[in-house]
Scaffold this motif. Structure first.
Motif, PDB file in Angstrom:
ATOM      1  N   TYR A   1     -44.203 -27.396 -80.920  1.00  0.00           N
ATOM      2  CA  TYR A   1     -43.600 -26.014 -81.180  1.00  0.00           C
ATOM      3  C   TYR A   1     -43.063 -25.875 -82.693  1.00  0.00           C
ATOM      4  CZ  TYR A   1     -39.509 -29.188 -80.249  1.00  0.00           C
ATOM      5  OH  TYR A   1     -38.784 -30.426 -79.927  1.00  0.00           O
TER       6      TYR A   1
ATOM      7  N   SER B   1     -44.293 -22.207 -80.156  1.00  0.00           N
ATOM      8  CA  SER B   1     -42.583 -21.619 -79.728  1.00  0.00           C
ATOM      9  C   SER B   1     -41.924 -21.630 -80.504  1.00  0.00           C
ATOM     10  CB  SER B   1     -42.794 -21.575 -78.126  1.00  0.00           C
ATOM     11  OG  SER B   1     -42.285 -23.175 -78.388  1.00  0.00           O
TER      12      SER B   1
ATOM     13  N   GLN C   1     -42.471 -14.012 -77.132  1.00  0.00           N
ATOM     14  CA  GLN C   1     -42.167 -13.698 -78.152  1.00  0.00           C
ATOM     15  C   GLN C   1     -41.328 -12.270 -77.991  1.00  0.00           C
ATOM     16  OE1 GLN C   1     -45.541 -13.900 -80.301  1.00  0.00           O
ATOM     17  NE2 GLN C   1     -46.300 -12.080 -80.134  1.00  0.00           N
TER      18      GLN C   1
ATOM     19  N   PRO D   1     -41.417 -26.199 -74.398  1.00  0.00           N
ATOM     20  CA  PRO D   1     -41.426 -25.623 -75.463  1.00  0.00           C
ATOM     21  C   PRO D   1     -43.155 -25.662 -75.755  1.00  0.00           C
ATOM     22  CG  PRO D   1     -40.456 -27.180 -76.155  1.00  0.00           C
ATOM     23  CD  PRO D   1     -40.401 -27.448 -74.841  1.00  0.00           C
ATOM     24  N   TYR D   2     -43.705 -24.676 -75.536  1.00  0.00           N
ATOM     25  CA  TYR D   2     -45.310 -24.610 -75.875  1.00  0.00           C
ATOM     26  C   TYR D   2     -45.595 -24.666 -77.321  1.00  0.00           C
ATOM     27  CZ  TYR D   2     -46.345 -23.197 -70.825  1.00  0.00           C
ATOM     28  OH  TYR D   2     -46.226 -22.790 -69.536  1.00  0.00           O
TER      29      TYR D   2
ATOM     30  N   LEU E   1     -41.332 -21.760 -72.525  1.00  0.00           N
ATOM     31  CA  LEU E   1     -41.542 -20.885 -73.783  1.00  0.00           C
ATOM     32  C   LEU E   1     -42.984 -20.962 -74.239  1.00  0.00           C
ATOM     33  CD1 LEU E   1     -38.569 -22.954 -75.718  1.00  0.00           C
ATOM     34  CD2 LEU E   1     -38.374 -21.014 -74.129  1.00  0.00           C
ATOM     35  N   GLN E   2     -43.367 -19.634 -73.966  1.00  0.00           N
ATOM     36  CA  GLN E   2     -44.786 -19.433 -74.299  1.00  0.00           C
ATOM     37  C   GLN E   2     -45.086 -19.246 -75.839  1.00  0.00           C
ATOM     38  OE1 GLN E   2     -47.027 -19.223 -71.839  1.00  0.00           O
ATOM     39  NE2 GLN E   2     -45.785 -18.614 -70.115  1.00  0.00           N
ATOM     40  N   GLN E   3     -46.425 -19.686 -75.878  1.00  0.00           N
ATOM     41  CA  GLN E   3     -47.041 -19.686 -77.507  1.00  0.00           C
ATOM     42  C   GLN E   3     -46.645 -18.388 -78.068  1.00  0.00           C
ATOM     43  OE1 GLN E   3     -50.943 -21.170 -77.825  1.00  0.00           O
ATOM     44  NE2 GLN E   3     -51.172 -20.890 -80.122  1.00  0.00           N
ATOM     45  N   MET E   4     -46.192 -18.465 -79.362  1.00  0.00           N
ATOM     46  CA  MET E   4     -45.724 -17.048 -80.182  1.00  0.00           C
ATOM     47  C   MET E   4     -46.444 -17.235 -81.562  1.00  0.00           C
ATOM     48  SD  MET E   4     -41.704 -17.314 -79.259  1.00  0.00           S
ATOM     49  CE  MET E   4     -41.258 -17.793 -77.569  1.00  0.00           C
TER      50      MET E   4
ATOM     51  N   HIS F   1     -39.335 -14.701 -82.249  1.00  0.00           N
ATOM     52  CA  HIS F   1     -39.020 -15.686 -81.682  1.00  0.00           C
ATOM     53  C   HIS F   1     -38.353 -15.337 -80.092  1.00  0.00           C
ATOM     54  CE1 HIS F   1     -35.387 -13.862 -83.684  1.00  0.00           C
ATOM     55  NE2 HIS F   1     -34.735 -14.604 -82.572  1.00  0.00           N
TER      56      HIS F   1
END
Length: 305
Positions: free
Chosen positions: A181, A144, A83, A140-141, A109-112, A116
């Protein structure tokens, strides 16, 4: 042609700042600028500027089927896209330059839980230049949010093959990762050097608002593959008959191709149930494009593919 600086409306809910570091600050603003030029019978990397977490070390010439082509691997030095990350990539090919561009691994795409991530990439091609951009898939995790904007500026004699494979998430990690995501916004724009726009496309996928598995969406497919071949009309016509199109329920894929407006080239869209099927169809398009432009085939797959 420049990438718009205004915030796309779909990103409006994701403007809060991360608690760790503000968005786009040092260590979170990756910059990569490359220029490629033919020298001594092959394409060489003549200009390079890099800023972490993006990294390119050098151009290699390992492709035995096209030995003059500069092969470049873009490396992300972090553990994935997090993020607040902002990536800016500018790649220029001088007249007659040839390059194959890829990434060292999947874009994760790591968890956020705030803000963004975004990536702006611009490709500028000279006369008779040839670009192959074949990155590893995007994963996309859960949770994300990502915005990607690709611009391509090229004259009528150049060819750019831009490919993309997007997975539904870490489907074998947790059931909630499958289309878990928050947002995936992907835009591609193409123009001539004089600024005349050729074509463009934008995908906005927000599974929480409208699930991709809807019958009017991806239905029971989960992997999305896209290839844009920006090329002269005669080359596009030569490529089209070699593309695999139709559906194969047993093999788990559906694909179709169409000519782009303004004689810009062709587009190829793939839906599949697994990554391997999407890779095979993208490779078919890659091979047909390279044969049509250079007279040489794509190299054989690596042993671990």
């Amino acid at each position: 042609m420049t990438t718009p600086t205004t915030i796309p409306p779909e990103l409006a809910p994701f403007q809060d700042q991360p608690a760790q570091l503000p968005a786009g600050t040092t260590g979170k603003h990756g910059i990569l600028r490359l220029r490629l030029q033919p020298r001594r019978g092959r394409t060489e990397l003549v200009e390079l500027y890099r800023q972490t977490p993006l990294l390119v070390q050098q151009a290699l010439h390992y492709d035995e089927t096209l030995p003059d082509c500069a092969c470049i691997v873009v490396v992300t030095t972090g553990g994935g896209v997090v993020q607040g990350d902002r990536y800016d990539i500018d790649i220029r090919l001088d007249d007659h330059a040839r390059t194959h561009l890829t990434t060292q691994s999947a874009t994760k795409l790591q968890q956020m839980d705030a803000n963004h991530a975004s990536q702006r990439q611009a490709f500028t091609l000279g006369e008779h230049a040839y670009l192959e951009y074949l990155p590893e898939p995007v994963i996309p995790y859960r949770g994300s949010r990502f915005h990607g904007h690709t611009t391509v500026v090229l004259p009528p004699t150049a060819t750019a093959l831009i490919a993309e494979i997007v997975l539904p998430g870490r489907t074998h990690h947790h059931a909630a990762e499958h289309f878990g995501y928050d947002l995936l916004s992907l835009t591609v724009d193409a123009a001539r050097p004089d600024g005349r726009r050729l074509c463009g496309e934008k995908f906005v996928i927000a599974p929480g608002q409208w699930h991709p598995g809807h019958p009017a969406g991806m239905h029971d497919y989960s992997v999305l593959g896209s290839v844009w071949v920006l090329t002269p009309p005669a080359t596009a016509e030569q490529i089209m008959p070699h593309l695999t199109a139709g559906t194969d329920p047993a093999a788990g894929w559906a694909a179709g191709a169409a000519l782009l407006p303004n004689h810009a080239g062709l587009g190829y869209r793939i839906l599949s149930r697994d990554t391997d099927a999407a890779r095979r169809l993208v490779r078919t398009c890659w091979d047909a494009t390279r044969r049509a432009v250079t007279g040489r085939p794509a190299p054989p797959p690596f042993a671990w593919r």
